[in-house]
Design a protein around this motif. Structure first.
Motif, mmCIF file in Angstrom:
data_model
loop_
_atom_site.group_PDB
_atom_site.id
_atom_site.type_symbol
_atom_site.label_atom_id
_atom_site.label_comp_id
_atom_site.label_asym_id
_atom_site.label_seq_id
_atom_site.Cartn_x
_atom_site.Cartn_y
_atom_site.Cartn_z
ATOM 1 N N GLY A 200 -3.176 1.233 -0.420
ATOM 2 C CA GLY A 200 -1.967 0.769 0.247
ATOM 3 C C GLY A 200 -1.482 -0.561 -0.289
ATOM 4 N N TYR A 201 -0.426 -1.058 0.331
ATOM 5 C CA TYR A 201 0.185 -2.322 -0.103
ATOM 6 C C TYR A 201 -0.782 -3.493 0.025
ATOM 7 C CZ TYR A 201 0.458 -4.364 4.542
ATOM 8 O OH TYR A 201 0.118 -4.932 5.751
ATOM 9 N N ASP A 202 -1.781 -3.365 0.919
ATOM 10 C CA ASP A 202 -2.630 -4.503 1.261
ATOM 11 C C ASP A 202 -3.594 -4.919 0.159
ATOM 12 O OD1 ASP A 202 -3.916 -2.087 1.609
ATOM 13 O OD2 ASP A 202 -4.966 -2.663 3.440
ATOM 14 N N HIS A 203 -3.828 -4.074 -0.851
ATOM 15 C CA HIS A 203 -4.772 -4.485 -1.899
ATOM 16 C C HIS A 203 -4.203 -5.616 -2.767
ATOM 17 C CE1 HIS A 203 -2.570 -1.545 -4.555
ATOM 18 N NE2 HIS A 203 -2.860 -2.443 -5.478
ATOM 19 N N ALA A 204 -2.912 -5.883 -2.656
ATOM 20 C CA ALA A 204 -2.289 -6.938 -3.463
ATOM 21 C C ALA A 204 -1.851 -8.131 -2.612
ATOM 22 C CB ALA A 204 -1.094 -6.375 -4.231
ATOM 23 N N LYS A 205 -2.460 -8.326 -1.440
ATOM 24 C CA LYS A 205 -2.048 -9.433 -0.566
ATOM 25 C C LYS A 205 -2.248 -10.797 -1.220
ATOM 26 C CE LYS A 205 -2.579 -7.311 4.014
ATOM 27 N NZ LYS A 205 -3.354 -7.347 5.291
ATOM 28 N N GLY A 206 -3.297 -10.939 -2.022
ATOM 29 C CA GLY A 206 -3.503 -12.206 -2.719
ATOM 30 C C GLY A 206 -2.377 -12.513 -3.681
ATOM 31 N N PHE A 207 -1.837 -11.481 -4.305
ATOM 32 C CA PHE A 207 -0.696 -11.593 -5.214
ATOM 33 C C PHE A 207 0.549 -12.044 -4.453
ATOM 34 C CE2 PHE A 207 2.940 -9.177 -7.088
ATOM 35 C CZ PHE A 207 2.996 -9.780 -8.336
ATOM 36 N N TYR A 208 0.803 -11.419 -3.303
ATOM 37 C CA TYR A 208 1.971 -11.794 -2.506
ATOM 38 C C TYR A 208 1.857 -13.254 -2.049
ATOM 39 C CZ TYR A 208 1.679 -6.670 -1.870
ATOM 40 O OH TYR A 208 1.531 -5.327 -2.065
ATOM 41 N N HIS A 209 0.670 -13.618 -1.595
ATOM 42 C CA HIS A 209 0.441 -14.984 -1.115
ATOM 43 C C HIS A 209 0.687 -16.002 -2.224
ATOM 44 C CE1 HIS A 209 -1.389 -18.428 0.806
ATOM 45 N NE2 HIS A 209 -2.326 -18.501 -0.125
ATOM 46 N N ALA A 210 0.207 -15.701 -3.425
ATOM 47 C CA ALA A 210 0.390 -16.630 -4.547
ATOM 48 C C ALA A 210 1.864 -16.803 -4.879
ATOM 49 C CB ALA A 210 -0.384 -16.131 -5.765
ATOM 50 N N LEU A 211 2.626 -15.720 -4.882
ATOM 51 C CA LEU A 211 4.061 -15.810 -5.155
ATOM 52 C C LEU A 211 4.770 -16.616 -4.069
ATOM 53 C CD1 LEU A 211 4.890 -12.180 -6.381
ATOM 54 C CD2 LEU A 211 4.568 -14.237 -7.778
ATOM 55 N N ALA A 212 4.375 -16.397 -2.817
ATOM 56 C CA ALA A 212 4.998 -17.142 -1.716
ATOM 57 C C ALA A 212 4.713 -18.640 -1.840
ATOM 58 C CB ALA A 212 4.491 -16.617 -0.371
ATOM 59 N N GLU A 213 3.499 -18.989 -2.282
ATOM 60 C CA GLU A 213 3.155 -20.401 -2.461
ATOM 61 C C GLU A 213 3.992 -21.039 -3.575
ATOM 62 O OE1 GLU A 213 0.796 -22.429 -0.798
ATOM 63 O OE2 GLU A 213 0.978 -20.808 0.658
ATOM 64 N N LEU A 214 4.500 -20.236 -4.484
ATOM 65 C CA LEU A 214 5.367 -20.732 -5.556
ATOM 66 C C LEU A 214 6.824 -20.825 -5.110
ATOM 67 C CD1 LEU A 214 3.815 -18.728 -8.517
ATOM 68 C CD2 LEU A 214 3.878 -21.217 -8.345
ATOM 69 N N GLY A 215 7.109 -20.391 -3.879
ATOM 70 C CA GLY A 215 8.451 -20.506 -3.341
ATOM 71 C C GLY A 215 9.206 -19.196 -3.219
ATOM 72 N N MET A 216 8.628 -18.108 -3.697
ATOM 73 C CA MET A 216 9.329 -16.827 -3.680
ATOM 74 C C MET A 216 9.156 -16.092 -2.364
ATOM 75 S SD MET A 216 8.715 -15.229 -7.480
ATOM 76 C CE MET A 216 7.472 -16.357 -8.084
ATOM 77 N N GLY A 217 10.205 -15.418 -1.927
ATOM 78 C CA GLY A 217 10.071 -14.471 -0.838
ATOM 79 C C GLY A 217 9.549 -13.166 -1.411
ATOM 80 N N VAL A 218 8.622 -12.531 -0.716
ATOM 81 C CA VAL A 218 8.023 -11.293 -1.213
ATOM 82 C C VAL A 218 8.270 -10.190 -0.198
ATOM 83 C CG1 VAL A 218 5.918 -10.160 -2.001
ATOM 84 C CG2 VAL A 218 6.239 -12.601 -2.439
ATOM 85 N N TYR A 219 8.799 -9.079 -0.687
ATOM 86 C CA TYR A 219 9.080 -7.906 0.131
ATOM 87 C C TYR A 219 8.209 -6.771 -0.395
ATOM 88 C CZ TYR A 219 12.995 -10.480 2.036
ATOM 89 O OH TYR A 219 13.760 -11.424 2.682
ATOM 90 N N ALA A 220 7.058 -6.583 0.256
ATOM 91 C CA ALA A 220 6.074 -5.593 -0.191
ATOM 92 C C ALA A 220 6.206 -4.340 0.662
ATOM 93 C CB ALA A 220 4.661 -6.170 -0.077
ATOM 94 N N MET A 221 6.624 -3.268 0.050
ATOM 95 C CA MET A 221 6.875 -2.037 0.797
ATOM 96 C C MET A 221 5.630 -1.177 0.895
ATOM 97 S SD MET A 221 8.974 0.169 -2.058
ATOM 98 C CE MET A 221 10.031 -1.239 -2.449
ATOM 99 N N GLU A 222 5.525 -0.479 2.014
ATOM 100 C CA GLU A 222 4.611 0.644 2.096
ATOM 101 C C GLU A 222 5.454 1.904 2.046
ATOM 102 O OE1 GLU A 222 2.106 1.909 1.089
ATOM 103 O OE2 GLU A 222 0.625 0.803 2.287
ATOM 104 N N TYR A 223 4.880 2.972 1.558
ATOM 105 C CA TYR A 223 5.626 4.220 1.424
ATOM 106 C C TYR A 223 4.649 5.384 1.490
ATOM 107 C CZ TYR A 223 4.044 3.621 -3.447
ATOM 108 O OH TYR A 223 3.284 3.421 -4.581
ATOM 109 N N ARG A 224 5.166 6.567 1.772
ATOM 110 C CA ARG A 224 4.314 7.756 1.867
ATOM 111 C C ARG A 224 3.868 8.185 0.469
ATOM 112 N NH1 ARG A 224 8.370 11.444 5.128
ATOM 113 N NH2 ARG A 224 9.714 10.422 3.591
ATOM 114 N N ARG A 225 2.588 8.538 0.380
ATOM 115 C CA ARG A 225 1.998 8.917 -0.902
ATOM 116 C C ARG A 225 1.295 10.256 -0.785
ATOM 117 N NH1 ARG A 225 -1.099 4.150 0.396
ATOM 118 N NH2 ARG A 225 0.264 4.351 2.208
ATOM 119 N N VAL A 226 0.648 10.697 -1.854
ATOM 120 C CA VAL A 226 -0.112 11.941 -1.826
ATOM 121 C C VAL A 226 -1.187 11.832 -0.750
ATOM 122 C CG1 VAL A 226 -1.672 13.457 -3.115
ATOM 123 C CG2 VAL A 226 0.289 12.413 -4.268
ATOM 124 N N GLY A 227 -1.219 12.797 0.150
ATOM 125 C CA GLY A 227 -2.127 12.758 1.296
ATOM 126 C C GLY A 227 -1.403 12.439 2.584
#
Length: 397
Positions: A200-227
């Motif tokens: 899911g989207y949550d495996h990249a939370k460290g990535f989102y946090h790092a971008l936010a600390e640099l000043g960026m807004g991050v819009y991380a989507m979840e979506y339906r996948r296989v299964g």
């Protein structure tokens, strides 16, 4: 009442075996002199069988393919790499080539201890390569409060773009004020994971946090996948397209939008490119500054014929092999020439999950990272993350 516990399908177990290293859970720092000592790691490049299958295989001739017998064998063996970034796009300036070789900032076995969650900056030396999937789970994900205490929250807000609970976008607000380099910019992110609902989207939370600390807004989507009911082809693409459109509307409604980057990683890069292509016929595409693929899968037909665990998940996503669903595979292959915003594909040349030739997509710029691995893009101390920041910083406000 239906049980909420699902049996783990065999294909998910196979993919887990590929993504979770069995022995080493640390990323590889690039030390002084460009050398790295590899201990107790066996690295098998699983994409050899696919490299001749892409439509653009002429640009990846066997004589130039350095992956054919690529292995980092177990034992005390010294391997030499060159710090830097190569490029194949004409007139694309590479500012990494002359950077000094830097050693890891922490000599201990924990390569994450030196991360300063208050001081993410484009000036931080980034030296890690070949980051394993397991290393992403120990990255900082929460900001500090004004009192220096870690917040109990991670994302700042969320909104839905459909009726299914998975049709949700999680938002991290940019931090640090207007003095941050990327203040006011936004990243709309499509996560990867072989199109499977095991990731899911949550495996990249460290990535989102790092971008936010640099000043960026991050819009991380979840979506339906296989299964997931409604996931797979074309449901996953329909979700991603709707999420991108809803995110742009949300960003513009705040009245504080600079550059908007649509970024996708791996299978998410594939869906992000297709979503950008679908939206190019609408006014929404005018708001997207650039489409960025991080180890993006750009040719699903050739990818489905490969042998690694992620490649063998492709027929599940597409509902069959290319010989069975030829028209569907053609529709699922993105065309950069049909995407209105500019497209750049960033790729590590030692990525064992997505072969390098996926970055040689006609009408797209590309950038190849020396010794870059598949998950490096999501780690804020990697050379790949540094290259991503440089690409985004090239756009004026």
């Amino acid at each position: 009442m239906k049980s909420s516990i699902k049996a783990i399908p065999p294909i998910t177990l196979a993919v887990l075996a590929t993504l979770l290293p069995a022995v080493n859970t640390q990323a590889t720092p690039l030390p002084k002199g460009g050398s790295v000592v590899n201990n107790n790691v066996t690295y098998d490049d699983t994409h050899v069988s696919e490299r001749h299958l892409a439509s653009n295989a002429a640009s990846s001739a066997p004589s130039n393919d350095t992956h054919a017998n690529s292995k980092l064998h177990a034992g005390p063996q010294e391997l030499t790499f060159t710090l830097g970034v190569t490029q194949t796009t004409p007139n694309y300036k590479d500012t990494h080539a002359n950077e000094p070789n830097l050693s890891s900032k922490n000599a201990s076995n924990d390569t994450h201890a030196s991360i300063n969650v208050n001081a993410y900056s484009n000036e931080i030396p980034r030296t890690l390569t070949q980051v394993p999937y397991s290393a992403l789970g120990v990255l900082p994900t929460s900001p500090y409060s004004a009192l220096g205490v870690l917040s109990t929250s991670e994302h700042d807000s969320q909104f839905s773009y459909g009726e299914d609970p998975l049709q949700t976008v999680y938002v991290w607000h940019g931090r640090g004020g207007d003095e941050n380099e990327f203040a006011g910019d936004a990243v709309i992110f499509v996560h990867g994971g072989c199109w499977l609902n095991a990731y899911g989207y949550d495996h990249a939370k460290g990535f989102y946090h790092a971008l936010a600390e640099l000043g960026m807004g991050v819009y991380a989507m979840e979506y339906r996948r296989v299964g997931d009911e409604g996931g797979g082809w074309p449901g996953s693409l329909e979700d991603v397209t709707s999420a991108v459109k809803a995110s742009i509307e949300n960003i513009e409604a705040t009245g504080d939008s600079g550059n908007i980057y649509l970024v996708g990683h791996s299978a998410g890069g594939h869906l992000g490119l297709l979503a950008a292509q679908q939206l190019s016929s609408s006014d929404v595409s005018e708001s997207i500054t650039q489409v960025i693929g991080l180890a993006a899968i750009t040719n699903v037909q050739s990818y489905a014929l490969g042998e690694n665990s992620c490649q063998t998940a492709t027929p599940q996503f597409m509902g069959g092999m290319p010989t069975e669903n030829k028209r569907e595979y053609q529709t699922a292959t993105p065309d950069a020439a049909a995407i209105k915003p500019s497209v750049i594909l960033l790729q590590g040349n030692e990525d064992s999950i997505v072969p390098e030739h996926h970055a040689t997509m006609p009408s797209a710029k590309n950038r190849i990272i020396t010794n870059g691995g598949h998950f490096d893009w999501l780690h804020p101390e990697s050379t790949s993350f540094d290259a991503l920041l440089e690409v985004m910083s090239q756009h004026d406000k």
